[in-house]
Design an enzyme around this catalytic site. Sequence first.
Site, short mmCIF file in Angstrom:
data_model
loop_
_atom_site.label_atom_id
_atom_site.label_comp_id
_atom_site.label_asym_id
_atom_site.label_seq_id
_atom_site.Cartn_x
_atom_site.Cartn_y
_atom_site.Cartn_z
N ARG A 164 52.10 47.08 42.43
CA ARG A 164 51.86 46.31 41.19
C ARG A 164 52.68 46.89 40.03
NH1 ARG A 164 49.60 43.82 44.64
NH2 ARG A 164 47.70 42.60 44.45
N SER A 246 42.88 40.28 40.11
CA SER A 246 42.32 41.64 40.13
C SER A 246 42.50 42.27 38.75
CB SER A 246 43.06 42.51 41.14
OG SER A 246 42.93 42.00 42.43
N GLU A 346 45.08 46.25 35.54
CA GLU A 346 46.27 45.70 36.20
C GLU A 346 47.00 44.70 35.29
OE1 GLU A 346 48.89 43.84 38.33
OE2 GLU A 346 47.07 42.67 38.44
N1 EPU Z 1 34.89 45.01 48.24
C1 EPU Z 1 33.54 45.20 48.04
N2 EPU Z 1 32.96 44.59 46.95
C2 EPU Z 1 33.68 43.80 46.11
C3 EPU Z 1 35.04 43.61 46.33
C4 EPU Z 1 35.64 44.23 47.41
O1 EPU Z 1 32.87 45.90 48.77
O2 EPU Z 1 33.09 43.27 45.17
C5 EPU Z 1 35.53 45.59 49.43
C6 EPU Z 1 35.84 44.51 50.46
O3 EPU Z 1 34.75 44.24 51.29
C7 EPU Z 1 37.01 45.08 51.20
C8 EPU Z 1 37.70 45.92 50.16
O4 EPU Z 1 36.78 46.14 49.10
O5 EPU Z 1 36.57 45.93 52.23
C9 EPU Z 1 38.98 45.28 49.65
O6 EPU Z 1 38.70 43.99 49.13
P1 EPU Z 1 39.74 42.78 49.25
O7 EPU Z 1 40.15 42.61 50.66
O8 EPU Z 1 39.14 41.61 48.55
O9 EPU Z 1 41.04 43.28 48.50
P2 EPU Z 1 41.23 44.07 47.14
O10 EPU Z 1 41.74 45.43 47.46
O11 EPU Z 1 40.01 43.97 46.31
C10 EPU Z 1 43.76 43.45 46.85
C11 EPU Z 1 44.62 42.93 45.76
C12 EPU Z 1 44.49 41.41 45.64
C13 EPU Z 1 44.90 40.81 46.97
C14 EPU Z 1 44.01 41.37 48.08
C15 EPU Z 1 44.48 40.93 49.44
C16 EPU Z 1 44.85 44.69 44.12
C17 EPU Z 1 44.50 45.20 42.77
N3 EPU Z 1 44.28 43.55 44.49
O12 EPU Z 1 42.42 43.22 46.47
O13 EPU Z 1 45.39 40.98 44.63
O14 EPU Z 1 44.80 39.40 46.94
O15 EPU Z 1 44.07 42.82 48.07
O16 EPU Z 1 45.69 41.58 49.75
O17 EPU Z 1 45.66 45.31 44.81
C18 EPU Z 1 45.64 40.43 42.33
O18 EPU Z 1 46.44 41.34 42.25
O19 EPU Z 1 45.34 39.71 41.33
C19 EPU Z 1 44.96 40.17 43.60
C20 EPU Z 1 44.01 39.24 43.73
#
Ligand code: EPU
Length: 350
Positions: A164, A246, A346
């Site tokens: 990012r 995010s 972010e």
């Molecule tokens: N999780 C929780 N509770 C929550 C949210 C997440 O327990 O409320 C856990 C999920 O169960 C999962 C882990 O955290 O095990 C990761 O969650 P998720 O797969 O939704 O991905 P993320 O790390 O929260 C990142 C990116 C997203 C992108 C997704 C998929 C960042 C800051 N965010 O989210 O990007 O779509 O992975 O690759 O890196 C964005 O940048 O705006 C964005 C949406």
Amino acid sequence: MVVENHVPLQALNTFGIAARAHRLARIRSEEDVRALMRHPDWRPQEVFILGGGSNIVITGDLRQLVLKVEIPGRRLLREDERGWLVEAGAGERWHAFVDWTLTQGWPGLENLALIPGTVGAAPVQNIGAYGVELQDRFHSLDAIDLETGELLTLQHEHCAFGYRDSVFKHGRAGARAMGLKGRALITRVRFWLPRRWRPQLGYQDLERKVAETGITAPSPRQVFDWVCEIRRAKLPDPAVIGNAGSFFKNPSVTAEQCADIIGRDPKVVHYPMPDGTVKLAAGWLIDACGWKGKTVGHAGVYEKQALVLVNRGDAEHPCTGGEVMTLARLIQTSVYERFGIRLEPEPVVV
Ligand code: EPU
């Protein structure tokens, strides 16, 4: 091209924050920028570049001259036995561009489906999702130097892509002395899409789709559809609920720090990185602190994904940027107190 005064920004940022731009110019071509630069009042330091407004939090009226980038166009530049070189104008909608490349039969961007915003903004934060980052498909871009008017062509190695992050997020002071923040206005971006294509299905949510459907060799369009389904189920549609995706980056910690946290919270979601550090899921940390679904003022934490802050205001009382930042600070404090980790926002705060 006209410079408009006192322009409402609510419809120009996906958070739906109400503010105004004192002056705003819609940029449809490189020549529009040069025309502005010839004006005696031109001050490159007092410019704010706006794309789709999907990654910003506006905390007050913008006094800078806002350049709203609307450069259109998408075309195939080169095709050979190895792949396709495709170019898009910075003002093209990212998702529509991804969709178009697949319709043309050029795979590679499908994991990045449904990301809000424009093509020109995509390199700034090196957008990424479901195991693919923009930098994996990036070829080069054109930008105008707002100080000299020169047209720059930047290759991959000039962009300093990180998680990012890129050269376009940093100013010229500090560690990244070559930063181009506020200085380079991206006009066109080129992508290299190799013919040799394999679906990227390593991300847990996509593995689950493979298991559910039994489709082990999906087409690019199938992966696109899955990514759209996953995002629609988890992330709020900015057309319905204002948000900027995010709100925090996933933090990196050392293996020792991670072991310490696992000792106290065995369920912490963590991903070991090739460099020996460990990335933690910020959404999980925020969720663990009890923030999911909470509202403070007119800003809230999305009930299906704690990493996304949302606008809980209405037309009469929209959420302000100040309320979003107040909520963000409360979240940062509780995550710090419980885990000793500082979450870094972010989106760009302006
Ligand atoms: N999780 C929780 N509770 C929550 C949210 C997440 O327990 O409320 C856990 C999920 O169960 C999962 C882990 O955290 O095990 C990761 O969650 P998720 O797969 O939704 O991905 P993320 O790390 O929260 C990142 C990116 C997203 C992108 C997704 C998929 C960042 C800051 N965010 O989210 O990007 O779509 O992975 O690759 O890196 C964005 O940048 O705006 C964005 C949406």
